[in-house]
Enzyme design. Structure first.
Site, short mmCIF file in Angstrom:
data_model
loop_
_atom_site.label_atom_id
_atom_site.label_comp_id
_atom_site.label_asym_id
_atom_site.label_seq_id
_atom_site.Cartn_x
_atom_site.Cartn_y
_atom_site.Cartn_z
N ARG A 43 59.39 31.34 78.02
CA ARG A 43 59.18 29.92 78.29
C ARG A 43 60.34 29.14 77.69
O ARG A 43 60.76 29.41 76.55
CB ARG A 43 57.87 29.41 77.67
CG ARG A 43 56.63 29.72 78.50
CD ARG A 43 56.62 28.90 79.80
NE ARG A 43 55.47 29.17 80.65
CZ ARG A 43 55.41 30.11 81.61
NH1 ARG A 43 56.43 30.89 81.84
NH2 ARG A 43 54.32 30.24 82.35
N GLU A 62 62.58 22.41 84.09
CA GLU A 62 62.92 23.21 85.27
C GLU A 62 62.78 22.37 86.53
O GLU A 62 61.74 21.73 86.70
CB GLU A 62 62.01 24.44 85.33
CG GLU A 62 62.30 25.39 84.19
CD GLU A 62 61.45 26.67 84.21
OE1 GLU A 62 60.66 26.85 85.15
OE2 GLU A 62 61.58 27.47 83.27
N ASP A 94 65.95 32.91 82.00
CA ASP A 94 65.20 32.81 83.26
C ASP A 94 64.39 31.52 83.27
O ASP A 94 63.87 31.10 84.29
CB ASP A 94 64.25 34.01 83.39
CG ASP A 94 63.47 34.00 84.70
OD1 ASP A 94 64.10 33.74 85.75
OD2 ASP A 94 62.25 34.24 84.68
N GLY A 125 61.08 35.76 86.85
CA GLY A 125 60.43 36.90 86.18
C GLY A 125 59.31 37.52 87.00
O GLY A 125 59.23 38.74 87.14
N ALA A 126 58.45 36.68 87.55
CA ALA A 126 57.27 37.20 88.26
C ALA A 126 57.49 37.26 89.76
O ALA A 126 56.55 37.57 90.50
CB ALA A 126 56.08 36.31 87.95
N ARG A 152 51.95 41.83 76.02
CA ARG A 152 52.05 42.69 77.22
C ARG A 152 53.51 42.93 77.61
O ARG A 152 53.95 44.07 77.76
CB ARG A 152 51.30 42.03 78.38
CG ARG A 152 49.79 42.09 78.24
CD ARG A 152 49.13 41.34 79.37
NE ARG A 152 49.44 39.93 79.25
CZ ARG A 152 48.60 39.01 78.85
NH1 ARG A 152 47.37 39.34 78.56
NH2 ARG A 152 48.96 37.75 78.75
N HIS A 168 63.70 31.07 87.05
CA HIS A 168 62.31 31.46 86.74
C HIS A 168 61.81 32.52 87.73
O HIS A 168 60.81 32.31 88.43
CB HIS A 168 61.40 30.22 86.74
CG HIS A 168 60.16 30.42 85.91
ND1 HIS A 168 59.58 29.41 85.18
CD2 HIS A 168 59.38 31.50 85.71
CE1 HIS A 168 58.50 29.86 84.58
NE2 HIS A 168 58.36 31.14 84.89
N CYS A 209 63.15 35.05 78.77
CA CYS A 209 62.48 35.16 80.08
C CYS A 209 61.00 34.85 79.86
O CYS A 209 60.13 35.37 80.56
CB CYS A 209 62.64 36.56 80.66
SG CYS A 209 64.35 36.94 81.08
N1 NAD Z 1 59.60 34.43 83.39
C1 NAD Z 1 58.44 34.56 84.00
O1 NAD Z 1 58.34 34.42 85.21
C2 NAD Z 1 57.22 34.92 83.20
C3 NAD Z 1 56.23 35.72 83.78
C4 NAD Z 1 55.10 36.08 83.02
C5 NAD Z 1 54.98 35.60 81.73
N2 NAD Z 1 55.95 34.79 81.23
C6 NAD Z 1 55.86 34.31 79.83
O2 NAD Z 1 56.18 35.41 78.97
C7 NAD Z 1 55.56 35.21 77.70
C8 NAD Z 1 54.85 36.47 77.23
O3 NAD Z 1 53.81 36.79 78.14
P1 NAD Z 1 52.78 37.98 77.81
O4 NAD Z 1 51.99 38.18 79.05
O5 NAD Z 1 53.50 39.11 77.20
O6 NAD Z 1 51.88 37.26 76.72
P2 NAD Z 1 50.97 37.95 75.58
O7 NAD Z 1 49.98 36.92 75.22
O8 NAD Z 1 50.49 39.29 76.02
O9 NAD Z 1 52.01 38.17 74.37
C9 NAD Z 1 52.50 37.15 73.57
C10 NAD Z 1 52.72 37.74 72.19
O10 NAD Z 1 53.38 36.76 71.38
C11 NAD Z 1 52.87 36.92 70.05
N3 NAD Z 1 53.11 35.72 69.28
C12 NAD Z 1 52.42 34.56 69.26
N4 NAD Z 1 52.96 33.71 68.37
C13 NAD Z 1 54.02 34.34 67.82
C14 NAD Z 1 54.97 33.99 66.84
N5 NAD Z 1 54.93 32.79 66.23
N6 NAD Z 1 55.93 34.87 66.51
C15 NAD Z 1 55.99 36.10 67.10
N7 NAD Z 1 55.09 36.50 68.04
C16 NAD Z 1 54.12 35.63 68.39
C17 NAD Z 1 51.39 37.20 70.25
O11 NAD Z 1 50.84 37.82 69.11
C18 NAD Z 1 51.42 38.10 71.47
O12 NAD Z 1 51.40 39.46 71.09
C19 NAD Z 1 54.67 33.99 77.88
O13 NAD Z 1 55.36 32.85 77.43
C20 NAD Z 1 54.48 33.89 79.40
O14 NAD Z 1 54.15 32.59 79.83
C21 NAD Z 1 57.07 34.47 81.92
O1 2HG Z 2 56.42 32.64 89.39
C1 2HG Z 2 55.50 32.10 88.79
O2 2HG Z 2 54.45 31.74 89.33
C2 2HG Z 2 55.65 31.89 87.26
C3 2HG Z 2 55.16 33.10 86.54
C4 2HG Z 2 55.13 33.04 85.05
O3 2HG Z 2 55.90 32.08 84.45
C5 2HG Z 2 53.72 33.06 84.53
O4 2HG Z 2 53.42 32.33 83.60
O5 2HG Z 2 52.93 33.87 85.03
#
Ligand code: NAD
Ligand code: 2HG
Length: 524
Positions: free
Chosen positions: A229, A258, A253, A278-279, A148, A276, A227
């Site tokens: 994990r 953390e 991020d 991002g969201a 996503r 952190h 941004c």
């Molecule tokens: N910084 C924040 O506040 C924040 C907010 C939301 C999500 N996140 C993190 O962002 C990341 C992505 O979230 P998302 O919603 O896009 O997830 P998602 O599940 O939609 O996408 C993850 C993608 O990674 C791919 N993937 C898995 N293993 C892989 C590998 N070995 N090599 C390459 N690609 C691989 C998957 O096929 C998938 O398309 C997650 O770690 C999520 O926890 C962080």
């Molecule tokens: O701000 C938060 O709650 C962390 C969000 C993000 O890391 C998630 O996994 O959705």
């Protein structure tokens, strides 16, 4: 009446579906607040601050559902919740846009030295020559993980005139073409990118995916962003490459721990960081809170939830009957995902024999949950399996056949990728258990459990001895070993089981044996 404990800072406006429910009582307090009676709480709503451990769940005997207002459930002990029969739900897409925008803001800040220049002006300096930046236009952006958030970043990067290279084992050619990105290998991304950003979940496969070995392959001056994990980019290795000047800038991020405290990366001027965030937008927090609040309400109204991470939405009776087939379906899916290294665009499942009398649609979803396990951040279960496959551009076909290959029941799944197709067949034998009976063209018979190694080799005298010798030299005990071949002297396979996974070195020694065509660890 059901009590809901909202233990973290969750958008109040988003809680409206629950505040509006006359059957719900909302308590907004920490789990360790002495005024909270944990024993009567039925729903727990958290972000990432509250650690939902097995011990905490033990104090909440009436807890039915844990809701994570966000994506990652790393702060929740999901296996413990499953064991206790507690449903865990999340809000998988409510913060996608915010996180993509934050990543983009970090990227622009990094290229134009915005945080550094900002501090400098606030310190009454005016150092225009020191903060000469670099354009995004025309640069190669490497995205690791095209789910996503990765996809939203790609869209924005293209508008900025960047060339987008992506690496994601799940990405099909069709989807890459639709998004207008170049799907390539991780090595290509490392070698060609000016900027690399990671957007995978943190899994055993992605932990340290950008480590010293990977950093060595990058262009001098490369910029890196995380941004997603902490830990996807190895922080110690990264610090070395910032110190030696190879890496031109870093934006983080998220951190392995953390808050990160005294961290080696924090002392560098070209490392920019946020806590952190991002969201952390009003919109994302409203979205995720509304999503989980609505889901919790739906659940207490007796309806199936759509973003459940751990529990099947069927009655206990049917669940018990289907359980053995459920397990083997999941294992077949998980074997496929570990064996097929390319993007898969089709999964076809054929059921035969006695299993056809059961709810096979449910088994198909179980197979999909095994297939997606460890690949994407959202734990896929029977509730969201088909939707996830659709989102990822994977066609799922199910058919019934009379050909059970001599077994009472048989579940056969073929994964079709761009180049190859790979079939796994399994069966469940009463009083004996689940068995995998066919793997990629070979009849075989093994228990799908634990640490396995699938070896493709040439059927030559001595090959088993050579494998045994390498393992013996390293004091590795073979728990079980099964072999299969099509014809004498041709291609053959063996599947070995061990008490613990083999090291990289041990795998590479086996791979170097003359007769070995390929080796593939499978951990179930
Ligand atoms: N910084 C924040 O506040 C924040 C907010 C939301 C999500 N996140 C993190 O962002 C990341 C992505 O979230 P998302 O919603 O896009 O997830 P998602 O599940 O939609 O996408 C993850 C993608 O990674 C791919 N993937 C898995 N293993 C892989 C590998 N070995 N090599 C390459 N690609 C691989 C998957 O096929 C998938 O398309 C997650 O770690 C999520 O926890 C962080
Ligand atoms: O701000 C938060 O709650 C962390 C969000 C993000 O890391 C998630 O996994 O959705």
């Amino acid at each position: 009446m059901y009590q809901i404990l909202v233990a973290d800072a969750i958008s109040e406006e988003g809680l409206y579906p629950l505040l509006n429910d006359t059957n719900a009582e909302i308590i907004q307090k920490k789990t360790d607040d002495p005024e909270v009676d944990l024993s009567t709480i039925k729903a727990l709503l958290v972000r990432s601050a509250t650690k939902v451990t097995d011990e905490l769940m033990a104090e909440m005997p009436n807890l039915k559902i844990i809701a994570r207002a966000g994506v990652g459930v790393d702060n929740i002990d999901v296996p413990a919740a499953t064991k206790r029969g507690i449903i865990v739900i999340n809000a998988p897409d409510g913060n996608t846009i915010s996180t993509a925008e934050h990543t983009f803001a970090m990227m622009a800040s990094l290229m134009r030295n915005i945080p550094q220049a900002h501090s400098s002006v606030k310190n009454l300096e005016w150092k225009r020559n020191q903060y000469v930046g670099t354009e995004l236009f025309g640069k190669n952006l490497g995205i690791v993980g095209m789910g996503r958030i990765g996809s939203e970043i790609a869209k924005r990067a293209k508008v900025f005139g960047m060339s987008v290279l992506v690496f994601d084992p799940f990405l099909t050619k069709e989807r890459a073409a639709k998004l207008g990105v170049e799907s390539t290998t991780l090595d290509e991304i490392l070698q060609r990118s000016d900027i690399i950003t990671v957007h995978t979940p943190l899994t055993p496969e992605t932990k340290g995916i950008i480590n010293e070995e990977a950093l060595k392959k990058t262009k001098k001056g490369v910029r890196l962003l995380n941004c997603a994990r902490g830990g996807i980019i190895d922080e110690q290795d990264l610090a070395k490459y910032v110190a030696n000047g190879h890496v031109g800038g870093v934006a983080l991020d998220v951190f392995e721990t953390e808050p990160p405290g005294e961290h080696p990366l924090l002392k560098y001027d070209n490392v920019i960081v946020t806590p952190h965030l991002g969201a952390s937008t009003k919109e994302a927090q409203l979205n995720v809170a509304t999503q989980v609040a609505q889901e919790v309400r739906t659940y207490f109204e007796g309806n199936p939830v759509s973003n459940s991470i751990n529990l099947p939405a069927i009655s206990k009776d049917i669940y018990e009957k289907i359980q053995p087939f459920y397990q083997i379906s999941k294992q077949i899916g998980n074997i496929l995902t570990q064996c097929v290294k390319e993007g898969v665009h089709e999964l076809s499942i054929t059921y035969s024999g006695s299993v056809t009398e059961l709810e096979t649609a449910y088994l198909t979803k179980a197979m999909l949950s095994g297939f997606f396990k460890g690949r994407i951040d959202v734990n896929v279960n029977e509730v969201n399996a088909l939707l996830t496959a659709k989102e990822r551009g994977i066609t799922v076909g199910e058919k019934i056949s009379t050909e059970a290959f001599g077994y009472d029941n048989c579940i056969s799944v073929t994964a079709k990728g761009e180049e190859n197709a790979f079939t796994v067949r399994g069966t469940f034998i009463d009083h004996y258990g689940p068995r995998i009976v066919y793997l990629n063209g070979f009849n075989i018979d093994f228990l799908p459990e634990g640490n396995l190694l699938y070896i493709q080799h040439m059927d030559r005298p001595g090959v088993i001895g050579h494998v045994g010798q390498v393992l013996g030299d390293h004091h590795i005990n073979i728990a079980t070993m099964q072999v299969g071949r099509k014809q004498a002297g041709g291609e053959a396979i063996m599947v070995l089981a061990f008490d613990k996974p083999l090291s990289e070195n041990e795998l590479s020694l086996l791979n170097n044996l003359d007769e070995i065509v390929s080796i593939n660890p499978i951990i179930l």
